[in-house]
Design a protein around this motif. Structure first.
Motif, PDB file in Angstrom:
ATOM      1  N   LEU A  96       0.991  -1.267  -0.070  1.00  0.00           N
ATOM      2  CA  LEU A  96      -0.055  -0.083  -0.164  1.00  0.00           C
ATOM      3  C   LEU A  96       1.006   1.164   0.316  1.00  0.00           C
ATOM      4  CD1 LEU A  96      -2.628  -0.958   2.609  1.00  0.00           C
ATOM      5  CD2 LEU A  96      -3.080  -0.875   0.161  1.00  0.00           C
ATOM      6  N   PRO A  97       0.247   2.262  -0.647  1.00  0.00           N
ATOM      7  CA  PRO A  97       1.126   3.559  -0.324  1.00  0.00           C
ATOM      8  C   PRO A  97       1.743   3.959   0.802  1.00  0.00           C
ATOM      9  CG  PRO A  97      -0.775   3.949  -1.941  1.00  0.00           C
ATOM     10  CD  PRO A  97      -1.110   2.587  -1.249  1.00  0.00           C
ATOM     11  N   GLY A  98       2.792   4.389   1.263  1.00  0.00           N
ATOM     12  CA  GLY A  98       3.372   4.926   2.531  1.00  0.00           C
ATOM     13  C   GLY A  98       3.413   3.544   3.282  1.00  0.00           C
ATOM     14  N   ALA A  99       3.993   2.246   2.732  1.00  0.00           N
ATOM     15  CA  ALA A  99       3.961   1.471   3.488  1.00  0.00           C
ATOM     16  C   ALA A  99       5.145   1.299   4.648  1.00  0.00           C
ATOM     17  CB  ALA A  99       4.342   0.085   2.690  1.00  0.00           C
ATOM     18  N   GLY A 100       4.946   0.685   5.760  1.00  0.00           N
ATOM     19  CA  GLY A 100       6.166   0.934   6.897  1.00  0.00           C
ATOM     20  C   GLY A 100       5.291   1.429   8.131  1.00  0.00           C
ATOM     21  N   PRO A 101       6.470   1.794   9.017  1.00  0.00           N
ATOM     22  CA  PRO A 101       5.931   2.643  10.264  1.00  0.00           C
ATOM     23  C   PRO A 101       5.552   4.034  10.185  1.00  0.00           C
ATOM     24  CG  PRO A 101       8.234   2.345  10.370  1.00  0.00           C
ATOM     25  CD  PRO A 101       7.849   1.559   8.937  1.00  0.00           C
ATOM     26  N   HIS A 102       4.620   4.486  11.060  1.00  0.00           N
ATOM     27  CA  HIS A 102       4.271   5.822  11.075  1.00  0.00           C
ATOM     28  C   HIS A 102       4.225   6.171  12.677  1.00  0.00           C
ATOM     29  CE1 HIS A 102       3.178   6.010   6.925  1.00  0.00           C
ATOM     30  NE2 HIS A 102       2.859   4.643   7.168  1.00  0.00           N
ATOM     31  N   PHE A 103       5.010   7.230  13.130  1.00  0.00           N
ATOM     32  CA  PHE A 103       5.113   7.331  14.543  1.00  0.00           C
ATOM     33  C   PHE A 103       4.383   8.639  14.730  1.00  0.00           C
ATOM     34  CE2 PHE A 103       8.859   5.442  13.411  1.00  0.00           C
ATOM     35  CZ  PHE A 103       9.236   4.614  14.543  1.00  0.00           C
ATOM     36  N   VAL A 104       3.410   8.403  15.770  1.00  0.00           N
ATOM     37  CA  VAL A 104       2.443   9.265  16.212  1.00  0.00           C
ATOM     38  C   VAL A 104       2.723  10.076  17.577  1.00  0.00           C
ATOM     39  CG1 VAL A 104       0.653   8.338  14.556  1.00  0.00           C
ATOM     40  CG2 VAL A 104       0.727   7.507  16.941  1.00  0.00           C
ATOM     41  N   ASP A 105       1.876  10.891  17.945  1.00  0.00           N
ATOM     42  CA  ASP A 105       1.819  11.429  19.392  1.00  0.00           C
ATOM     43  C   ASP A 105       3.135  11.760  19.888  1.00  0.00           C
ATOM     44  OD1 ASP A 105       1.531  12.240  22.176  1.00  0.00           O
ATOM     45  OD2 ASP A 105       1.290  10.049  22.888  1.00  0.00           O
ATOM     46  N   LEU A 106       3.442  13.111  19.414  1.00  0.00           N
ATOM     47  CA  LEU A 106       4.727  13.983  19.603  1.00  0.00           C
ATOM     48  C   LEU A 106       4.548  14.971  20.747  1.00  0.00           C
ATOM     49  CD1 LEU A 106       5.386  14.466  15.815  1.00  0.00           C
ATOM     50  CD2 LEU A 106       6.817  13.029  17.431  1.00  0.00           C
TER      51      LEU A 106
END
Length: 208
Positions: A92-102
């Motif tokens: 899928l587009p943007g596959a991989g980890p996405h870090f949230v809550d900064l």
């Protein structure tokens, strides 16, 4: 994840935060203590016990920090645990980890964004840490002296979390979601954990 964190840290090391504080004994340790004591969040039957455990833990943490010496401080995620990582599946587009809550983004040693990803017993943590560092070093250098900071950082997070709850106690949802905060049992547990951390900080650190 190690590779992705190294890429984030490469950007984070490019320049310092302008307004965010640093992660250190003062901001996460002593400032948190002051919030808790001046706000009267500790019950009288537990206050002296917790303060004693806190003082002992901070003394050990200070000793460890001094033994490690100066390490590079970079802009961090600050609260990098598995619950703050979302995954887009491969294909899928943007596959991989996405870090949230900064919310807790601040400056500090790179290892702060690694240690909360570890879980299990010591052998399991060693394997996980090895994999993280191997991936990390494909994109950036990692100062292994920082591994000795894992337990001091864990100790500071323990204290900071209680202060974080205290600073939000006026929000009606917090007493509902955290009814145990402020009870003698809670603070007994916190004092016990600080005593355990004082011992953990004196044990040999994890190696990678």
């Amino acid at each position: 994840i190690g590779r992705f964190l190294a890429r984030i840290h490469t950007v984070g090391a490019a320049r310092p935060f302008v307004h965010r504080p640093a992660l250190d004994l003062q901001t996460f340790g002593f400032a948190s203590r002051d919030v808790l004591l001046t706000g009267g969040y500790l019950p009288l039957d537990m206050e002296s016990r917790w303060v004693k455990a806190f003082d002992e833990a901070m003394l050990v943490a200070q000793t460890v920090l001094e033994s490690v010496g100066d390490v590079k401080k970079i802009r961090l995620h600050g609260d990098c645990h598995p619950g703050n990582i979302l995954w887009t599946p491969e294909g899928l587009p943007g596959a991989g980890p996405h870090f949230v809550d900064l919310d807790d983004a601040r400056s500090g040693p790179a290892v702060q964004d690694l240690w909360m990803l570890l879980s299990g017993d010591r052998p399991q943590c060693l394997r996980q840490l090895g994999a993280l560092v191997d991936g990390y070093e494909e994109f950036a250098e990692f100062d292994r002296r920082e591994l000795a900071l894992i337990e001091p950082l864990r100790t500071l997070r323990l204290v900071h979390y209680s202060a974080w709850l205290a600073q939000r106690w006026h929000d009606p949802i917090f007493p509902i979601n955290f009814p145990w905060f402020g009870t003698s049992d809670y603070w007994k547990g916190q004092a016990d954990m600080l005593q355990e951390q004082a011992e953990a900080m004196q044990a040999p650190p994890l190696m990678a």
